[in-house]
Design a protein around this motif. Structure first.
Motif, mmCIF file in Angstrom:
data_model
loop_
_atom_site.group_PDB
_atom_site.id
_atom_site.type_symbol
_atom_site.label_atom_id
_atom_site.label_comp_id
_atom_site.label_asym_id
_atom_site.label_seq_id
_atom_site.Cartn_x
_atom_site.Cartn_y
_atom_site.Cartn_z
ATOM 1 N N SER A 226 0.857 -1.172 0.000
ATOM 2 C CA SER A 226 0.000 0.000 0.000
ATOM 3 C C SER A 226 0.899 1.230 0.000
ATOM 4 N N PRO A 227 0.481 2.306 -0.676
ATOM 5 C CA PRO A 227 1.330 3.490 -0.781
ATOM 6 C C PRO A 227 1.796 4.008 0.575
ATOM 7 N N ASP A 228 3.055 4.410 0.626
ATOM 8 C CA ASP A 228 3.675 4.949 1.833
ATOM 9 C C ASP A 228 4.123 6.387 1.548
ATOM 10 N N PRO A 229 4.952 6.991 2.385
ATOM 11 C CA PRO A 229 5.315 8.399 2.164
ATOM 12 C C PRO A 229 6.099 8.673 0.876
ATOM 13 N N ARG A 230 6.536 7.649 0.179
ATOM 14 C CA ARG A 230 7.263 7.861 -1.081
ATOM 15 C C ARG A 230 6.327 8.175 -2.243
ATOM 16 N N TYR A 231 5.015 8.058 -2.014
ATOM 17 C CA TYR A 231 4.024 8.237 -3.083
ATOM 18 C C TYR A 231 3.391 9.623 -3.018
ATOM 19 N N VAL A 232 3.138 10.194 -4.203
ATOM 20 C CA VAL A 232 2.437 11.469 -4.327
ATOM 21 C C VAL A 232 1.265 11.283 -5.279
ATOM 22 N N ARG A 233 0.034 11.510 -4.773
ATOM 23 C CA ARG A 233 -1.172 11.384 -5.590
ATOM 24 C C ARG A 233 -1.371 12.650 -6.417
ATOM 25 N N VAL A 234 -1.616 12.465 -7.716
ATOM 26 C CA VAL A 234 -1.844 13.611 -8.596
ATOM 27 C C VAL A 234 -3.279 13.639 -9.104
ATOM 28 N N ALA A 235 -3.756 12.543 -9.699
ATOM 29 C CA ALA A 235 -5.104 12.526 -10.274
ATOM 30 C C ALA A 235 -5.741 11.163 -10.058
ATOM 31 N N THR A 236 -7.077 11.155 -9.999
ATOM 32 C CA THR A 236 -7.836 9.917 -9.847
ATOM 33 C C THR A 236 -8.959 9.881 -10.866
ATOM 34 N N GLY A 237 -9.485 8.670 -11.116
ATOM 35 C CA GLY A 237 -10.585 8.543 -12.058
ATOM 36 C C GLY A 237 -11.064 7.112 -12.174
ATOM 37 N N LEU A 238 -12.007 6.887 -13.072
ATOM 38 C CA LEU A 238 -12.536 5.542 -13.274
ATOM 39 C C LEU A 238 -11.505 4.634 -13.900
ATOM 40 N N ASP A 239 -10.615 5.199 -14.725
ATOM 41 C CA ASP A 239 -9.534 4.441 -15.339
ATOM 42 C C ASP A 239 -8.465 5.420 -15.794
ATOM 43 N N TYR A 240 -7.494 4.920 -16.565
ATOM 44 C CA TYR A 240 -6.380 5.760 -17.010
ATOM 45 C C TYR A 240 -6.853 7.012 -17.731
ATOM 46 N N ARG A 241 -7.873 6.882 -18.562
ATOM 47 C CA ARG A 241 -8.315 8.023 -19.368
ATOM 48 C C ARG A 241 -8.772 9.189 -18.505
ATOM 49 N N ASP A 242 -9.330 8.907 -17.338
ATOM 50 C CA ASP A 242 -9.782 9.957 -16.423
ATOM 51 C C ASP A 242 -8.629 10.634 -15.700
ATOM 52 N N ALA A 243 -7.502 9.950 -15.571
ATOM 53 C CA ALA A 243 -6.404 10.445 -14.745
ATOM 54 C C ALA A 243 -5.103 10.619 -15.517
ATOM 55 N N ALA A 244 -5.155 10.483 -16.845
ATOM 56 C CA ALA A 244 -3.947 10.593 -17.663
ATOM 57 C C ALA A 244 -3.280 11.949 -17.470
ATOM 58 N N PRO A 245 -1.948 11.994 -17.358
ATOM 59 C CA PRO A 245 -1.265 13.279 -17.164
ATOM 60 C C PRO A 245 -1.561 14.294 -18.262
ATOM 61 N N MET A 246 -1.689 13.815 -19.518
ATOM 62 C CA MET A 246 -1.931 14.732 -20.625
ATOM 63 C C MET A 246 -2.868 14.094 -21.636
ATOM 64 N N THR A 247 -3.895 14.831 -22.039
ATOM 65 C CA THR A 247 -4.767 14.427 -23.140
ATOM 66 C C THR A 247 -5.084 15.674 -23.943
ATOM 67 N N GLY A 248 -5.381 15.505 -25.230
ATOM 68 C CA GLY A 248 -5.681 16.694 -26.011
ATOM 69 C C GLY A 248 -6.064 16.385 -27.436
ATOM 70 N N ILE A 249 -6.210 17.443 -28.216
ATOM 71 C CA ILE A 249 -6.557 17.334 -29.626
ATOM 72 C C ILE A 249 -5.608 18.224 -30.414
ATOM 73 N N SER A 250 -5.342 17.833 -31.669
ATOM 74 C CA SER A 250 -4.471 18.659 -32.508
ATOM 75 C C SER A 250 -4.859 18.508 -33.963
ATOM 76 N N PHE A 251 -4.607 19.560 -34.731
ATOM 77 C CA PHE A 251 -4.801 19.561 -36.171
ATOM 78 C C PHE A 251 -3.479 19.958 -36.809
ATOM 79 N N GLY A 252 -3.023 19.128 -37.733
ATOM 80 C CA GLY A 252 -1.690 19.338 -38.261
ATOM 81 C C GLY A 252 -0.686 18.762 -37.297
ATOM 82 N N GLY A 253 0.417 18.211 -37.787
ATOM 83 C CA GLY A 253 1.422 17.630 -36.904
ATOM 84 C C GLY A 253 0.880 16.507 -36.064
ATOM 85 N N THR A 254 -0.042 15.686 -36.619
ATOM 86 C CA THR A 254 -0.704 14.662 -35.825
ATOM 87 C C THR A 254 0.226 13.522 -35.427
#
Length: 274
Positions: A226-254
């Motif tokens: 179980s997480p101890d003091p070495r862990y830092v919580r950043v985001a939570t969600g139903l799965d990875y998609r809810d808590a992914a560090p970066m998500t986005g959309i782009s046009f050009g340079g896909t």
């Protein structure tokens, strides 16, 4: 424990970007056992548009990438104080009701392999907490930790069938199995200070389950603790998609290439902020 974190993410585009927005989940949570002393975000070739909290109380930073750029860089750095609460986060909070964490997603939904794993696990003779620790151990035994064999689209079922995966896959399997047993569970992304190194190539992921009388409790299946003091919580969600560090959309340079550098190290508790 006082942890110093530096996290740099570099997006390289094959062609100049016409228009792009990135949704960043890179600001640690203020939760039980975790205090944010300082946190900064710096951008190259992008403009910060707005900050807001989503339905999981994750801090979202929306940035617009400058048109014509072929590289976007975001650097996060800061200092976090953590405590050892044996992985216990406590009572449920947020805009999402507790029952919503019983809903399966495409990434967590159990198939024949996950259901067989659950059947092979002895019925809980002790507490729900004992059962969840046994589930974590079973997943680690059945699905070897191997990098480069799965990706962000790999489902829990596919990882069990393949017999290998990384922390993201372990978390999805645990979450899917827990929900199948009528135990609310969620995905967590964050940082982990490794004992043998400072520099890392990725952030970390684990799972949390809701246990009566304790609230949310963390389980790092990949490391068997179980997480101890070495862990830092950043985001939570139903799965990875809810808590992914970066998500986005782009046009050009896909066509994109992503590189990540993470450094996490312990600091003296009398470290002064600059």
């Amino acid at each position: 424990m006082r942890l110093s974190i530096r996290h740099t993410t570099r997006y390289s585009f094959a062609e100049p970007v016409v228009h792009a927005l990135q949704r960043l989940r890179l600001t640690p949570k203020e939760t039980q056992g975790q205090k944010i002393l300082d946190w900064e975000m710096e951008f190259e070739n992008a403009t910060r548009e707005i900050d807001y909290d989503d339905q999981h109380f994750n801090t979202i930073t929306l940035v617009a990438i400058e048109p014509g750029t072929t590289e976007f860089v975001v650097t996060c750095k800061g200092m976090i104080d953590t405590e050892d609460n044996a992985g216990v986060i406590g009572r449920h909070s947020g805009h999402m009701p507790l029952w919503s964490f019983l809903s399966q997603t495409k990434l967590t939904k159990p198939g024949p392999k996950v259901k067989a794993l659950i059947r092979d696990l002895p019925a809980p003779e002790g507490t729900k907490l004992d059962y969840l620790h046994a589930l974590s151990s079973k997943i680690a035994q059945e699905v070897a930790y191997e990098t480069g064999r799965t990706n962000v689209f790999t489902t829990a079922e596919e990882a069990v069938e393949a017999g290998h995966g990384v922390c993201q896959d372990h978390a999805h399997i645990f979450i899917g199995a827990a929900r199948a047993m009528n135990i609310p569970a969620r995905y967590v992304s964050g940082y982990l200070m490794m004992n043998d190194r400072i520099n890392q190539e990725a952030t970390h992921a684990w799972a949390e389950a809701h246990v009566d009388g304790l609230g949310w409790v963390g389980f790092d299946i990949s490391n068997g603790i179980s997480p101890d003091p070495r862990y830092v919580r950043v985001a939570t969600g139903l799965d990875y998609r809810d808590a992914a560090p970066m998500t986005g959309i782009s046009f050009g340079g896909t066509e994109q290439r992503l590189t990540v550098d993470v450094a996490v190290e312990q600091q003296s508790m009398d470290t002064q902020q600059q």
